[in-house]
Write a protein that holds these residues in place. Structure first.
Motif, PDB file in Angstrom:
ATOM      1  N   GLY A 141       0.788  -1.228   0.000  1.00 57.14           N
ATOM      2  CA  GLY A 141       0.000   0.000   0.000  1.00 57.14           C
ATOM      3  C   GLY A 141       0.818   1.275   0.000  1.00 57.14           C
ATOM      4  O   GLY A 141       0.263   2.373   0.093  1.00 57.14           O
ATOM      5  N   LYS A 142       2.133   1.159  -0.098  1.00 62.49           N
ATOM      6  CA  LYS A 142       2.978   2.366  -0.059  1.00 62.49           C
ATOM      7  C   LYS A 142       3.468   2.709  -1.459  1.00 62.49           C
ATOM      8  O   LYS A 142       3.829   1.836  -2.254  1.00 62.49           O
ATOM      9  CB  LYS A 142       4.180   2.165   0.861  1.00 62.49           C
ATOM     10  N   GLU A 143       3.498   3.995  -1.761  1.00 60.56           N
ATOM     11  CA  GLU A 143       4.053   4.517  -3.016  1.00 60.56           C
ATOM     12  C   GLU A 143       5.354   5.244  -2.703  1.00 60.56           C
ATOM     13  O   GLU A 143       5.399   6.082  -1.799  1.00 60.56           O
ATOM     14  CB  GLU A 143       3.050   5.477  -3.667  1.00 60.56           C
ATOM     15  N   MET A 484       1.543   6.474   2.029  1.00 61.04           N
ATOM     16  CA  MET A 484       0.748   5.301   2.390  1.00 61.04           C
ATOM     17  C   MET A 484      -0.677   5.511   1.887  1.00 61.04           C
ATOM     18  O   MET A 484      -1.342   6.467   2.268  1.00 61.04           O
ATOM     19  CB  MET A 484       0.745   5.091   3.899  1.00 61.04           C
ATOM     20  N   HIS A 485      -1.131   4.617   1.015  1.00 63.91           N
ATOM     21  CA  HIS A 485      -2.477   4.739   0.446  1.00 63.91           C
ATOM     22  C   HIS A 485      -3.506   3.934   1.225  1.00 63.91           C
ATOM     23  O   HIS A 485      -4.690   3.939   0.882  1.00 63.91           O
ATOM     24  CB  HIS A 485      -2.454   4.275  -1.014  1.00 63.91           C
ATOM     25  N   GLU A 486      -3.071   3.234   2.255  1.00 61.76           N
ATOM     26  CA  GLU A 486      -3.996   2.511   3.140  1.00 61.76           C
ATOM     27  C   GLU A 486      -3.346   2.468   4.504  1.00 61.76           C
ATOM     28  O   GLU A 486      -2.147   2.684   4.650  1.00 61.76           O
ATOM     29  CB  GLU A 486      -4.271   1.095   2.627  1.00 61.76           C
ATOM     30  N   GLN A 487      -4.161   2.240   5.508  1.00 60.91           N
ATOM     31  CA  GLN A 487      -3.618   2.245   6.863  1.00 60.91           C
ATOM     32  C   GLN A 487      -2.658   1.080   7.059  1.00 60.91           C
ATOM     33  O   GLN A 487      -2.928  -0.042   6.632  1.00 60.91           O
ATOM     34  CB  GLN A 487      -4.743   2.170   7.900  1.00 60.91           C
ATOM     35  N   ARG A 488      -1.565   1.365   7.689  1.00 60.07           N
ATOM     36  CA  ARG A 488      -0.504   0.385   7.896  1.00 60.07           C
ATOM     37  C   ARG A 488      -0.595  -0.181   9.320  1.00 60.07           C
ATOM     38  O   ARG A 488      -0.876   0.559  10.272  1.00 60.07           O
ATOM     39  CB  ARG A 488       0.843   1.052   7.676  1.00 60.07           C
ATOM     40  N   GLU A 489      -0.354  -1.456   9.465  1.00 52.30           N
ATOM     41  CA  GLU A 489      -0.340  -2.070  10.785  1.00 52.30           C
ATOM     42  C   GLU A 489       1.088  -2.025  11.346  1.00 52.30           C
ATOM     43  O   GLU A 489       2.047  -2.395  10.668  1.00 52.30           O
ATOM     44  CB  GLU A 489      -0.810  -3.520  10.723  1.00 52.30           C
TER      45      GLU A 489
END
Length: 492
Positions: A141-143, A484-489
């Motif tokens: 999810g990371k660019e 980050m295009h989505e939440q990261r755990e």
């Protein structure tokens, strides 16, 4: 300070320094006499500034760079392209300036302008080639975005031998990439090494403060210029001794050095080479601009089976070259830059003869014109061979095997350029591969400079490369931005 209009590109013009887009003559500045090496007479003078003006120039450059970096790439490219057009328009005046100030022949002046234009053509493409990239991430999810930004302010110190193109090879790329520049030309050549460039870029429409030119005595402002806290890159072309000092001063400020330094370049001629052709190449590589070229031939290494023939042919070539005032178009070997340089060259010749070498021809001088000189029976330890003589001198050293030639060639702390002559291209390539140098040319001579090819040396001949993508990378720096295009755990 009193503001002046842009000077004409003429030897007897009234030149000033150029800071913040203004031509000024500080009332408290001294002067540098600009001397014609052919006559050893001054034909004009320029202001010689102190450390306060250097500070002002750097501060002005830093302020201007912020806005210049925001200028669209097309506009930056257009400025460089327009400057090329202006060099064409002022071609005759620039040739006259190079001949008068540098002591260069017409051939040398034409070559210098041609090289500078090539550098600028490549630099004009840089505003569209300094983009970054998107890179994959190891995190879902990371660019990853990698951008190239201008470094900021570039300090440039240039020499007197090819002042116009060696200044332009730093100035044009730096400006094209969105940097600003403070340029300190050599005291012997403040016009063609700096002020002429300022006049051209100003006429092309470069905004004030993007290019600043300060001329001054090396003893007074040299250390202050290279050790200044403002520049992010310090570009220097010159001797290894001074280059080390510049690099040390820059490094103390965490300024990145870009150094092209001295050479002790070999011209290797094997026993199967075309001796006439090898000598033709060698005559150009040794005697163009009176040998005052960092990539000229400093040592001729010749196989013992063709040694006598080569010495004979080279002697004929040297004795056939017209010498004298470079304002005469037929002149091939003109004056060296000043008395100090002449005396050093003559001293190397005399020391080499005293050590057992044979003077085949030359060795004398008329004013600053040193005769094209051939020395035979030379060894690698003799003064004209182990030192960068920087004059129209050809020390010829014999060898008996390819291995011995390689050993002699590499027995120097320098490693800038070189050449190998052989009818067997495989053999020539094997020899070339073993020479410790940044550049080497097969069946040619060492004086080559192409704007799209990296230029530089190894060992004590420099750090980094000029030209092409190498200088693009030197005058820009990367910046990594991740999204980050989505939440990261996270683990906690």
């Amino acid at each position: 300070m009193s503001e002046r209009n842009t000077p004409e590109l003429a030897p007897d013009a009234e030149w000033g320094l150029y800071v913040g887009g203004e031509w000024t003559s500080p009332s408290d500045a001294g002067t540098l006499e600009v001397v014609d090496p052919a006559t050893q007479e001054a034909f004009t003078e320029v202001p010689s500034v102190g450390t306060e003006v250097v500070d002002e120039a750097y501060e002005t450059a830093a302020q201007a760079q912020t806005e210049w970096a925001k200028v669209p790439p097309q506009e930056r490219a257009d400025i460089v392209a327009q400057s090329i057009s202006l060099i064409h328009d002022h071609h005759d005046e620039l040739v006259d300036l190079i001949v008068r100030e540098v002591g260069g022949t017409h051939l040398k002046a034409e070559t210098e302008l041609h090289i500078a234009e090539g550098i600028m053509n490549v630099a004009a493409s840089f505003p569209f080639r300094d983009g970054g990239s998107h890179e994959k991430s190891i995190i879902p999810g990371k660019e990853n975005i990698v951008e190239r930004d201008p470094v900021g302010v570039v300090g440039v110190i240039t020499p007197w031998n090819f002042p116009f193109n060696l200044s332009m090879r730093a100035v044009a790329p730096a400006i094209a990439l969105g940097n600003s520049v403070v340029l300190k030309p050599a005291p012997d050549t403040p016009i063609t090494g700096g002020l002429a460039l300022a006049a051209i870029f100003e006429e092309a429409g470069l905004p004030p403060g993007v290019l600043n030119v300060v001329a001054g005595d090396d003893e007074e402002i040299g250390d202050h210029f290279s050790g200044h806290p403002v520049p992010e890159v310090m570009s220097f072309t010159g001797s290894t001794e001074i280059g080390k000092r510049v690099a040390k001063r820059a490094a103390e400020q965490l300024t990145e050095p870009a150094l092209e330094l001295g050479g002790n370049n070999v011209h290797i001629v094997t026993d199967d080479a075309d001796v006439e052709y090898a000598a033709d190449a060698a005559a150009f590589g040794s005697f163009v601009h009176s040998g005052q070229v960092c990539i000229s031939i400093n040592r001729h290494l010749v196989h013992e089976d063709v040694y006598d023939e080569y010495v004979e042919v080279m002697t004929e070539r040297a004795e056939s070259l017209p010498t004298g005032d470079p304002k005469e178009e037929e002149t091939i070997v003109g004056p060296v830059i000043n008395e100090s340089q002449r005396d050093k060259i003559v001293s190397f010749i005399e020391e080499t003869v005293d050590a057992g070498a044979t003077l085949e021809t030359g060795g004398d001088h008329d004013g600053l014109v040193v005769e094209p000189t051939i020395l035979s029976d030379v060894t690698n330890e003799m003064a004209a061979a182990c030192n960068e003589h920087f004059g129209p001198v050809a020390p010829v050293i014999p060898f008996s095997s390819d291995e011995e030639a390689i050993e002699i060639a590499n027995d120097t702390r320098m490693g800038l350029s070189g050449s190998v002559h052989s009818d067997d291209l495989g053999r020539a390539r094997r020899i070339a591969d073993e020479i410790e140098t940044g550049m080497i040319h097969i069946n040619d001579q060492p004086i080559n400079d192409e704007p799209h090819i990296p230029f530089g040396g190894v060992k004590e001949s420099g750090m980094g490369r000029y030209n092409a993508d190498a200088i693009l990378r030197k005058f820009t720096r990367t910046k990594w931005t991740s999204v980050m295009h989505e939440q990261r755990e996270y683990p906690f």
